[in-house]
Every structure is written in structure tokens, then in C-alpha cells.
Design a protein around this motif. Structure first.
Motif, PDB file in Angstrom:
ATOM      1  N   THR A   6     -11.431   6.315  -6.043  1.00 59.94           N
ATOM      2  CA  THR A   6     -11.216   4.884  -5.948  1.00 59.94           C
ATOM      3  C   THR A   6     -10.041   4.254  -6.230  1.00 59.94           C
ATOM      4  OG1 THR A   6     -13.479   5.066  -6.838  1.00 59.94           O
ATOM      5  CG2 THR A   6     -12.291   2.902  -6.997  1.00 59.94           C
ATOM      6  N   ARG A   7      -9.368   4.927  -6.975  1.00 57.68           N
ATOM      7  CA  ARG A   7      -7.934   4.132  -7.225  1.00 57.68           C
ATOM      8  C   ARG A   7      -6.986   4.214  -6.023  1.00 57.68           C
ATOM      9  NH1 ARG A   7      -4.820   2.815 -11.783  1.00 57.68           N
ATOM     10  NH2 ARG A   7      -2.555   3.231 -11.403  1.00 57.68           N
ATOM     11  N   PHE A   8      -6.930   5.553  -5.540  1.00 61.73           N
ATOM     12  CA  PHE A   8      -6.134   5.849  -4.475  1.00 61.73           C
ATOM     13  C   PHE A   8      -6.395   4.956  -2.949  1.00 61.73           C
ATOM     14  CE2 PHE A   8      -4.946  10.466  -6.529  1.00 61.73           C
ATOM     15  CZ  PHE A   8      -4.239   9.448  -7.552  1.00 61.73           C
ATOM     16  N   SER A   9      -7.687   4.677  -3.137  1.00 61.67           N
ATOM     17  CA  SER A   9      -8.015   3.716  -1.731  1.00 61.67           C
ATOM     18  C   SER A   9      -7.722   2.331  -2.141  1.00 61.67           C
ATOM     19  CB  SER A   9      -9.436   3.928  -1.342  1.00 61.67           C
ATOM     20  OG  SER A   9     -10.408   3.788  -2.626  1.00 61.67           O
ATOM     21  N   SER A  10      -7.329   1.976  -3.121  1.00 59.15           N
ATOM     22  CA  SER A  10      -6.897   0.562  -3.417  1.00 59.15           C
ATOM     23  C   SER A  10      -5.363   0.498  -3.497  1.00 59.15           C
ATOM     24  CB  SER A  10      -7.515   0.168  -4.481  1.00 59.15           C
ATOM     25  OG  SER A  10      -6.855   0.741  -5.938  1.00 59.15           O
ATOM     26  N   ALA A  11      -4.998  -0.814  -3.537  1.00 63.59           N
ATOM     27  CA  ALA A  11      -3.549  -1.076  -3.709  1.00 63.59           C
ATOM     28  C   ALA A  11      -3.049  -0.833  -5.026  1.00 63.59           C
ATOM     29  CB  ALA A  11      -3.344  -2.835  -3.780  1.00 63.59           C
ATOM     30  N   LEU A  12      -3.744  -0.286  -6.102  1.00 63.76           N
ATOM     31  CA  LEU A  12      -3.388   0.206  -7.365  1.00 63.76           C
ATOM     32  C   LEU A  12      -2.837   1.565  -7.060  1.00 63.76           C
ATOM     33  CD1 LEU A  12      -6.638  -0.636  -9.489  1.00 63.76           C
ATOM     34  CD2 LEU A  12      -4.370  -1.665  -9.534  1.00 63.76           C
ATOM     35  N   ALA A  13      -3.021   1.986  -5.881  1.00 64.66           N
ATOM     36  CA  ALA A  13      -2.279   3.376  -5.685  1.00 64.66           C
ATOM     37  C   ALA A  13      -0.787   3.357  -5.746  1.00 64.66           C
ATOM     38  CB  ALA A  13      -2.744   3.969  -4.362  1.00 64.66           C
ATOM     39  N   TRP A  14      -0.099   2.213  -5.549  1.00 62.42           N
ATOM     40  CA  TRP A  14       1.291   2.031  -5.451  1.00 62.42           C
ATOM     41  C   TRP A  14       1.522   2.087  -6.881  1.00 62.42           C
ATOM     42  CZ3 TRP A  14       3.390   3.530  -1.131  1.00 62.42           C
ATOM     43  CH2 TRP A  14       2.574   3.396   0.093  1.00 62.42           C
ATOM     44  N   ASN A  15       0.821   1.524  -7.770  1.00 60.70           N
ATOM     45  CA  ASN A  15       1.285   1.621  -9.078  1.00 60.70           C
ATOM     46  C   ASN A  15       1.440   3.204  -9.469  1.00 60.70           C
ATOM     47  OD1 ASN A  15       0.994  -0.955  -9.365  1.00 60.70           O
ATOM     48  ND2 ASN A  15      -0.924  -0.769 -10.206  1.00 60.70           N
ATOM     49  N   SER A  16       0.709   3.906  -9.044  1.00 63.06           N
ATOM     50  CA  SER A  16       0.875   5.437  -9.406  1.00 63.06           C
ATOM     51  C   SER A  16       2.330   6.131  -8.717  1.00 63.06           C
ATOM     52  CB  SER A  16      -0.344   6.171  -8.693  1.00 63.06           C
ATOM     53  OG  SER A  16      -1.625   5.880  -9.594  1.00 63.06           O
ATOM     54  N   VAL A  17       2.644   5.565  -7.424  1.00 59.52           N
ATOM     55  CA  VAL A  17       3.705   5.824  -6.899  1.00 59.52           C
ATOM     56  C   VAL A  17       4.868   5.671  -7.639  1.00 59.52           C
ATOM     57  CG1 VAL A  17       5.358   5.647  -4.905  1.00 59.52           C
ATOM     58  CG2 VAL A  17       2.605   5.827  -4.415  1.00 59.52           C
ATOM     59  N   GLU A  18       4.798   4.654  -8.175  1.00 57.90           N
ATOM     60  CA  GLU A  18       5.950   4.116  -9.237  1.00 57.90           C
ATOM     61  C   GLU A  18       5.985   4.923 -10.497  1.00 57.90           C
ATOM     62  OE1 GLU A  18       9.771   1.875  -9.917  1.00 57.90           O
ATOM     63  OE2 GLU A  18       8.102   2.036  -7.817  1.00 57.90           O
ATOM     64  N   ARG A  19       4.735   4.996 -11.077  1.00 62.90           N
ATOM     65  CA  ARG A  19       4.734   5.688 -12.342  1.00 62.90           C
ATOM     66  C   ARG A  19       5.317   7.101 -11.983  1.00 62.90           C
ATOM     67  NH1 ARG A  19      -0.654   2.710 -13.880  1.00 62.90           N
ATOM     68  NH2 ARG A  19       0.241   0.753 -14.723  1.00 62.90           N
ATOM     69  N   HIS A  20       4.835   7.700 -11.157  1.00 66.55           N
ATOM     70  CA  HIS A  20       5.411   8.983 -10.924  1.00 66.55           C
ATOM     71  C   HIS A  20       6.919   9.269 -10.812  1.00 66.55           C
ATOM     72  CE1 HIS A  20       1.449  10.248  -8.220  1.00 66.55           C
ATOM     73  NE2 HIS A  20       1.246  10.342  -9.677  1.00 66.55           N
ATOM     74  N   ARG A  21       7.503   7.923 -10.094  1.00 65.05           N
ATOM     75  CA  ARG A  21       8.939   7.874 -10.049  1.00 65.05           C
ATOM     76  C   ARG A  21       9.561   7.722 -11.434  1.00 65.05           C
ATOM     77  NH1 ARG A  21       8.692   3.633  -5.310  1.00 65.05           N
ATOM     78  NH2 ARG A  21       8.567   5.098  -3.433  1.00 65.05           N
ATOM     79  N   TRP A  22       8.951   7.282 -12.368  1.00 66.77           N
ATOM     80  CA  TRP A  22       9.278   7.027 -13.757  1.00 66.77           C
ATOM     81  C   TRP A  22       9.402   8.426 -14.258  1.00 66.77           C
ATOM     82  CZ3 TRP A  22       6.042   1.984 -14.713  1.00 66.77           C
ATOM     83  CH2 TRP A  22       6.639   1.017 -14.345  1.00 66.77           C
ATOM     84  N   LEU A  23       8.190   8.933 -14.219  1.00 68.03           N
ATOM     85  CA  LEU A  23       7.863  10.254 -15.024  1.00 68.03           C
ATOM     86  C   LEU A  23       9.139  11.394 -14.493  1.00 68.03           C
ATOM     87  CD1 LEU A  23       6.256  12.217 -16.519  1.00 68.03           C
ATOM     88  CD2 LEU A  23       4.939  12.618 -14.442  1.00 68.03           C
ATOM     89  N   ILE A  24       9.370  11.340 -13.038  1.00 65.60           N
ATOM     90  CA  ILE A  24      10.207  12.267 -12.647  1.00 65.60           C
ATOM     91  C   ILE A  24      11.723  12.085 -13.152  1.00 65.60           C
ATOM     92  CG2 ILE A  24      11.376  13.164 -10.561  1.00 65.60           C
ATOM     93  CD1 ILE A  24       8.461  12.542  -9.296  1.00 65.60           C
ATOM     94  N   ASP A  25      12.056  10.448 -13.325  1.00 64.36           N
ATOM     95  CA  ASP A  25      13.252  10.337 -13.728  1.00 64.36           C
ATOM     96  C   ASP A  25      13.350  10.633 -15.028  1.00 64.36           C
ATOM     97  OD1 ASP A  25      14.051   9.189 -11.189  1.00 64.36           O
ATOM     98  OD2 ASP A  25      13.520   7.126 -11.791  1.00 64.36           O
TER      99      ASP A  25
END
Length: 214
Positions: free
Chosen positions: A170-189
């Protein structure tokens, strides 16, 4: 020569295949919440006898993806339930633990692999390919879990994460998925900087918001 009698290695069990097929259909929404699950119908569609399908449904009931009341109904469980809330808490805590353990072990190759997985995740979101997004998300989060080196953590995550898959779809099919992309970057950094506090905070937010961003 060994003076013992060993049983021959069995072929993959049909009940395991039935379990995987039905579980995936529930997770990706092919079988929506509330769908009645009749062992005869499922057996016919899967080309199996009823026995492995019944065993698969029993396991899915134990795992919270199927609701069953003897002599009354067997159906796909609702997306939100007490089991899902419990699973989210377990998964969140175990990912926090894994990230904390992984900070000191995460090398350049691991960081590069996580960035590549996040790129695949972002591309899949852009293309609307939710199955590919889930796969890339798994690949990204599996790296800290692997680095943590705790078999019990990995096994428990494998047991409980499927309960959250429908929320991810559900999340990945919505605009909220882009929040996950950004949070992944924060985690990796944070992992690259060996900043344990930030890495743990970000991974906690990722799993907490799986419910609260809905």
C-alpha cells in the motif's frame, strides 16, 4: 563405510510450495482481505491435492495472514489487526538491533550495495513496479541484518515480516514511497558515518511510519 542407515533426501515438500504461493497471493493483494479460502478451490488452482493446501492454510493461520474458525470460515485476514501491530513492534526492534550491530562492520562495499538497492527501489517506485520495490527494499535492509550476524534475529524477521508486506504494498504504491527513498538515504549516510544514534533513529522511523503514515 558408515555403518548407519540414513533416509534419502526428500524432494521439496508440496506443502511448502503451496504455502509460498498462497502467502504471496495474500501479500500482493491477489487474494484481498476477507476472501474465503476453500481448500478444494485452491488445490484445483495450484494443481495439488487438498492435503498440502490444508497444511499451508494452517501455517498461514498461525502466521496471522489467514483467519479460521472450525466449521465456520477460513478467509484472508484484514490488513490491520493486533497481529500486525505486534509484528511491527518486533520487526522494528530487531532492525534497530541489527543496525546497531552493523555500524562497526559496514564497509564501503556494503554502503555501495545499499545505495544500489535504494536506486533500484526508487526506479521501481517510479515505474510503479511494486514487486520490484519490495524486493529492492528487502535487499537494502537485509545488509545490516546480515552484518549483525545473529541467526535468531534473521529467522524471527523472516517469520514476522510477511505480516507487514501488505502495508508495504500500500505504501509503495502511493506518494509516501518517496519518503522511504529519502529515509533509506539517511540510514545509509548514518551507517557510512558510523553514527549509531542517527542510524537507529532512522530505522526506527522507517518501521514506525509504516503504520502511522497510512
Amino acid at each position: 563405510m558408515l555403518d548407519v542407515s540414513l533416509s534419502k533426501v526428500a524432494r521439496p515438500l508440496l506443502r511448502d510450495e503451496a504455502y509460498e504461493r498462497i502467502r504471496q497471493a495474500i501479500v500482493d493483494g491477489t487474494l484481498p482481505p476477507g476472501t474465503p479460502l476453500r481448500d478444494g478451490d485452491l488445490a484445483e488452482q495450484l494443481g495439488l491435492s487438498k492435503a498440502p493446501v490444508r497444511e499451508a492454510l494452517r501455517r498461514l493461520t498461525e502466521n496471522g495472514l489467514v483467519d479460521s474458525k472450525p466449521q465456520s470460515y477460513t478467509r484472508v485476514s484484514e490488513v490491520m489487526s493486533a497481529d500486525v501491530l505486534d509484528a511491527r513492534e518486533i520487526v522494528r526492534v530487531l532492525h534497530e538491533f541489527a543496525v546497531k550491530q552493523a555500524v562497526a562492520k559496514c564497509g564501503p562495499a556494503d554502503i555501495a550495495a545499499m545505495r544500489a538497492a535504494n536506486d533500484r527501489f526508487a526506479n521501481a517506485i517510479e515505474a510503479g513496479d511494486i514487486a520490484a520495490a519490495v524486493k529492492a527494499d528487502d535487499e537494502l535492509h537485509d545488509i545490516p541484518v546480515r552484518l549483525a550476524g545473529n541467526a535468531a534475529v534473521a529467522a524471527t524477521l523472516d517469520r514476522y515480516t510477511p505480516l507487514l508486506r501488505r502495508l508495504e504494498h500500500t505504501r509503495f504504491s502511493s506518494a509516501l514511497a518517496w519518503n522511504s527513498v529519502e529515509r533509506h538515504r539517511w540510514l545509509i549516510d548514518a551507517l557510512e558515518a558510523r553514527d549509531t544514534g542517527t542510524a537507529v533513529s532512522v530505522i526506527s522511523t522507517i518501521w514506525t511510519d509504516l503504520l502511522e503514515d497510512r
